[in-house]
Design a protein around this motif. Sequence first.
Motif, short mmCIF file in Angstrom:
data_model
loop_
_atom_site.label_atom_id
_atom_site.label_comp_id
_atom_site.label_asym_id
_atom_site.label_seq_id
_atom_site.Cartn_x
_atom_site.Cartn_y
_atom_site.Cartn_z
N THR A 2 -14.45 -23.33 1.46
CA THR A 2 -13.66 -24.39 0.84
C THR A 2 -13.10 -25.40 1.84
O THR A 2 -12.60 -26.44 1.45
N THR A 3 -13.18 -25.09 3.12
CA THR A 3 -12.63 -25.98 4.16
C THR A 3 -13.46 -27.26 4.27
O THR A 3 -14.70 -27.21 4.28
N ILE A 4 -12.78 -28.39 4.35
CA ILE A 4 -13.46 -29.66 4.57
C ILE A 4 -13.98 -29.68 6.01
O ILE A 4 -13.27 -29.35 6.95
N LYS A 5 -15.24 -30.09 6.17
CA LYS A 5 -15.88 -30.07 7.48
C LYS A 5 -16.43 -31.45 7.82
O LYS A 5 -16.99 -32.13 6.96
N TYR A 6 -16.29 -31.85 9.08
CA TYR A 6 -16.83 -33.11 9.57
C TYR A 6 -17.70 -32.83 10.79
O TYR A 6 -17.38 -31.98 11.62
N VAL A 7 -18.81 -33.57 10.89
CA VAL A 7 -19.71 -33.46 12.04
C VAL A 7 -19.89 -34.83 12.65
O VAL A 7 -20.28 -35.78 11.96
N VAL A 8 -19.60 -34.95 13.95
CA VAL A 8 -19.77 -36.21 14.67
C VAL A 8 -20.77 -35.98 15.79
O VAL A 8 -20.49 -35.26 16.76
N ASP A 9 -21.94 -36.57 15.67
CA ASP A 9 -22.98 -36.46 16.71
C ASP A 9 -24.09 -37.44 16.36
O ASP A 9 -24.42 -37.60 15.18
N PRO A 10 -24.68 -38.10 17.36
CA PRO A 10 -25.79 -39.02 17.05
C PRO A 10 -26.99 -38.30 16.46
O PRO A 10 -27.78 -38.89 15.71
N ASN A 11 -27.15 -37.02 16.79
CA ASN A 11 -28.22 -36.20 16.23
C ASN A 11 -27.57 -35.06 15.44
O ASN A 11 -27.20 -34.04 16.01
N ILE A 12 -27.46 -35.26 14.14
CA ILE A 12 -26.75 -34.29 13.31
C ILE A 12 -27.52 -32.97 13.29
O ILE A 12 -28.70 -32.93 12.97
N PRO A 13 -26.85 -31.86 13.67
CA PRO A 13 -27.53 -30.55 13.61
C PRO A 13 -27.74 -30.12 12.16
O PRO A 13 -27.22 -30.73 11.23
N ASP A 14 -28.50 -29.05 11.99
CA ASP A 14 -28.80 -28.56 10.65
C ASP A 14 -27.58 -27.83 10.09
O ASP A 14 -27.28 -26.69 10.45
N VAL A 15 -26.87 -28.52 9.21
CA VAL A 15 -25.68 -27.93 8.58
C VAL A 15 -25.84 -27.90 7.06
O VAL A 15 -24.86 -27.78 6.32
N GLY A 16 -27.09 -27.99 6.60
CA GLY A 16 -27.36 -28.09 5.17
C GLY A 16 -26.90 -26.91 4.35
O GLY A 16 -26.65 -27.05 3.15
N ARG A 17 -26.78 -25.74 4.97
CA ARG A 17 -26.40 -24.55 4.19
C ARG A 17 -24.89 -24.42 4.02
O ARG A 17 -24.42 -23.51 3.34
N TYR A 18 -24.14 -25.32 4.64
CA TYR A 18 -22.68 -25.26 4.55
C TYR A 18 -22.16 -26.24 3.52
O TYR A 18 -22.76 -27.30 3.28
N LYS A 19 -21.02 -25.91 2.91
CA LYS A 19 -20.43 -26.73 1.86
C LYS A 19 -19.36 -27.65 2.43
O LYS A 19 -18.79 -27.40 3.48
N ASN A 20 -19.09 -28.74 1.70
CA ASN A 20 -18.00 -29.68 2.02
C ASN A 20 -18.16 -30.30 3.41
O ASN A 20 -17.21 -30.35 4.19
N SER A 47 -25.07 -29.68 19.53
CA SER A 47 -26.31 -29.56 18.75
C SER A 47 -26.38 -28.25 17.99
O SER A 47 -27.33 -28.02 17.24
N LEU A 48 -25.40 -27.36 18.18
CA LEU A 48 -25.42 -26.03 17.59
C LEU A 48 -26.69 -25.28 17.98
O LEU A 48 -27.27 -24.53 17.19
N ALA A 49 -27.13 -25.46 19.23
CA ALA A 49 -28.35 -24.82 19.70
C ALA A 49 -28.09 -23.60 20.57
O ALA A 49 -29.00 -22.83 20.84
#
Length: 229
Positions: free
Chosen positions: A188-206, A172-174
């Motif tokens: 520039t790195t491609i990022k993937y997030v896998v979680d039923p409750n997506i944490p707040d990653v809006g400020r990150y790119k890709n 949860s990045l808590a």
Amino acid sequence: MKKLVVLTGAGISAESGLKTFRDSDGLWEGYNVYDVATPEAWERNPALVQTFYNERRKQVMVAQPNNAHQILADLEQHYDVEIITQNIDDLHERAGSRKVTHLHGIITRSQSDKKASLTYPIEGDEIRMGELCELGSQLRPHVVWFGESVPMIEVAAKICQRADVFLLVGTSLAVYPAAGLLGYVPHTTIKYVVDPNIPDVGRYKNVTTIAEKAGFGMQKLKEILISNA
């Protein structure tokens, strides 16, 4: 070979039947975490803390790696995979992953009550009161408790800086400082997030998100990662 850096949290181990304190309003298997997972708790009642972690260790030893753990191990055929985990179990290693950094320690080892860097493998599934380290102090679980420093955080940050692909699974990045590791990953790195409750990653790119539990989400992501290796 591209470097795939993976940060895993409680969600990946939950599918193997291991619970965390966040499952029930701060209770971990019926205990308040501040009664069993702080230095103050150890000072106040070391026998209770020891018993609590002995029981958790038995649960870990019975648990088996799940599909998500196995997929991460299998991806070593296609990537230079480095896993950073917030979990204290050894399920990544048992699945076959070869590069695993444990931010919060690992429950299958003990450590000196006097010097945290003195760690030992545990024979069987229990640490007993009266078992001493080479300095003569009581052995305790090799686990980072609330209020203690996280000695591996700088190592983890350097690993994140080298990521060609970054994957966040089941967290949860808590909890800090682990939650801040995403900030070390190159923009520039491609990022993937896998979680039923997506944490707040809006400020990150890709960032691509998959709102699924670890096992199903990793199954969906596996082919994408292999095709982009």
